[in-house]
Design a protein around this motif. Structure first.
Motif, PDB file in Angstrom:
ATOM      1  N   LEU A  51       0.867  -1.173   0.000  1.00  0.00           N
ATOM      2  CA  LEU A  51       0.000   0.000   0.000  1.00  0.00           C
ATOM      3  C   LEU A  51       0.900   1.217   0.000  1.00  0.00           C
ATOM      4  CD1 LEU A  51      -2.775  -0.862   2.654  1.00  0.00           C
ATOM      5  CD2 LEU A  51      -3.008  -0.864   0.150  1.00  0.00           C
ATOM      6  N   ARG A  52       0.580   2.210  -0.856  1.00  0.00           N
ATOM      7  CA  ARG A  52       1.431   3.387  -0.966  1.00  0.00           C
ATOM      8  C   ARG A  52       0.649   4.645  -0.609  1.00  0.00           C
ATOM      9  NH1 ARG A  52       4.843   4.243  -6.319  1.00  0.00           N
ATOM     10  NH2 ARG A  52       6.288   2.964  -5.081  1.00  0.00           N
ATOM     11  N   ALA A  53       1.326   5.526   0.102  1.00  0.00           N
ATOM     12  CA  ALA A  53       0.778   6.850   0.400  1.00  0.00           C
ATOM     13  C   ALA A  53       1.763   7.906  -0.076  1.00  0.00           C
ATOM     14  CB  ALA A  53       0.521   7.001   1.895  1.00  0.00           C
ATOM     15  N   ASP A  54       1.243   8.907  -0.760  1.00  0.00           N
ATOM     16  CA  ASP A  54       2.059   9.990  -1.299  1.00  0.00           C
ATOM     17  C   ASP A  54       2.057  11.149  -0.311  1.00  0.00           C
ATOM     18  OD1 ASP A  54       3.016  12.241  -2.676  1.00  0.00           O
ATOM     19  OD2 ASP A  54       2.463  11.374  -4.606  1.00  0.00           O
ATOM     20  N   ARG A  55       3.261  11.622   0.041  1.00  0.00           N
ATOM     21  CA  ARG A  55       3.372  12.757   0.959  1.00  0.00           C
ATOM     22  C   ARG A  55       4.140  13.918   0.318  1.00  0.00           C
ATOM     23  NH1 ARG A  55      -0.129  10.385   2.712  1.00  0.00           N
ATOM     24  NH2 ARG A  55      -0.541   9.629   4.822  1.00  0.00           N
TER      25      ARG A  55
END
Length: 286
Positions: A51-55
């Motif tokens: 799972l990827r989250a962009d910050r």
């Protein structure tokens, strides 16, 4: 919100991202995604396990606990530096990309807004943002600084798996608003000559020698070089007067091995100075 599930946490962050203009930031983000994807592919971690989250200036990956952390660490230590070197050797100075990375493990839940919740994740983010990790990257000639959590070191790193030299990881403690966090930094620790154990302190100059500093020349009571204090001068005996000095301790005095005869008027012992007549009452002065 889902129940917390055990995950491997991977965080990558771009150094000095906010110093670039919009065009440069867009380029750096593409490079960051490329580096992350190729590294995870090299580790054999399928997209279905991530799972990827962009910050913005960083990327966060939640990786299934069944994926190999050993393979991930090995890829981070080899693939990331190689990719960064290949990119930066062809990029202008304003487009250079340098990364900080953190690998941790813990329990993370996903809420109804696809937000990630978990204290282990919070700790990993604080490691990524720690000044010590920022300084470690700034002081290095290469383009990557990696820190792992205590649990990753205990479970993987300390066992010395192939491609993951345990001797290259060093214990560090970083401050956070929840208290000190212990972790392990790959490569040299910034200011390695300092005491990071939180015991001891900074010594006061001159305290170890027990010596008092010399007074300045312009301070009251200061003495010129070579001068003595008044009490020292008073204790010192006065210098003998110039001229010949003879010591008599009774008996017949001798000079140079020769006996001196005759009357010795007024000399019974002690010290005599000035003109001395020997050999008679009216003799010539010696």
């Amino acid at each position: 919100m889902t129940d917390p599930v055990s995950r491997t946490i991977l965080l990558l962050d771009i150094e000095k991202y906010s110093d670039r203009d919009d065009i440069e930031q867009a380029y750096l983000r593409r490079m960051l995604y490329d580096v992350a994807d190729r590294t995870l592919e090299r580790a054999g971690i399928d997209e279905r396990l991530r799972l990827r989250a962009d910050r913005g200036d960083s990327v966060m990956e939640l990786i299934d606990a069944n994926a190999s952390v050993t393979a991930l660490l090995r890829a981070l230590l080899t693939e990331v530096p190689a990719q960064l070197h290949a990119v930066n050797r062809m990029a202008s100075s304003s487009a250079q990309i340098r990364l900080r990375g953190v690998v941790a493990t813990g329990y993370v839940a996903v809420d109804e807004h696809d937000g990630w919740v978990g204290s282990d994740l919070n700790h990993a983010c604080r490691l990524l943002d720690a000044q010590l990790l920022r300084t470690a990257l700034r002081e290095r000639r290469d383009d990557f600084a990696l820190c792992v959590s205590e649990s990753v070191h205990t479970g993987i790193v300390r066992h010395g798996h192939a491609g993951i030299p345990a001797v290259d990881f060093h214990p560090v403690t970083v401050d956070s608003k929840n208290g000190p966090l212990r972790a392990w930094l790959h490569g040299p620790v910034p200011g390695a000559g300092d005491d990071h154990s939180e015991k001891g302190g900074t010594s006061v100059p001159g305290a170890s020698s027990g010596e008092r500093p010399a007074p300045r020349r312009d301070q009251p009571g200061a003495q010129a070089p070579g001068a003595q204090a008044p009490e020292a001068r008073a204790a010192r005996p006065s210098a003998p007067p110039a001229g010949a000095v003879f010591h008599f301790d009774g008996g017949a005095p001798t000079f140079g091995g020769s006996l001196v005869g005759g009357d010795q008027h007024g000399v019974s012992g002690g010290q005599v100075t000035g003109d001395v007549h020997l050999g008679g009452s009216g003799g010539e002065s010696a």
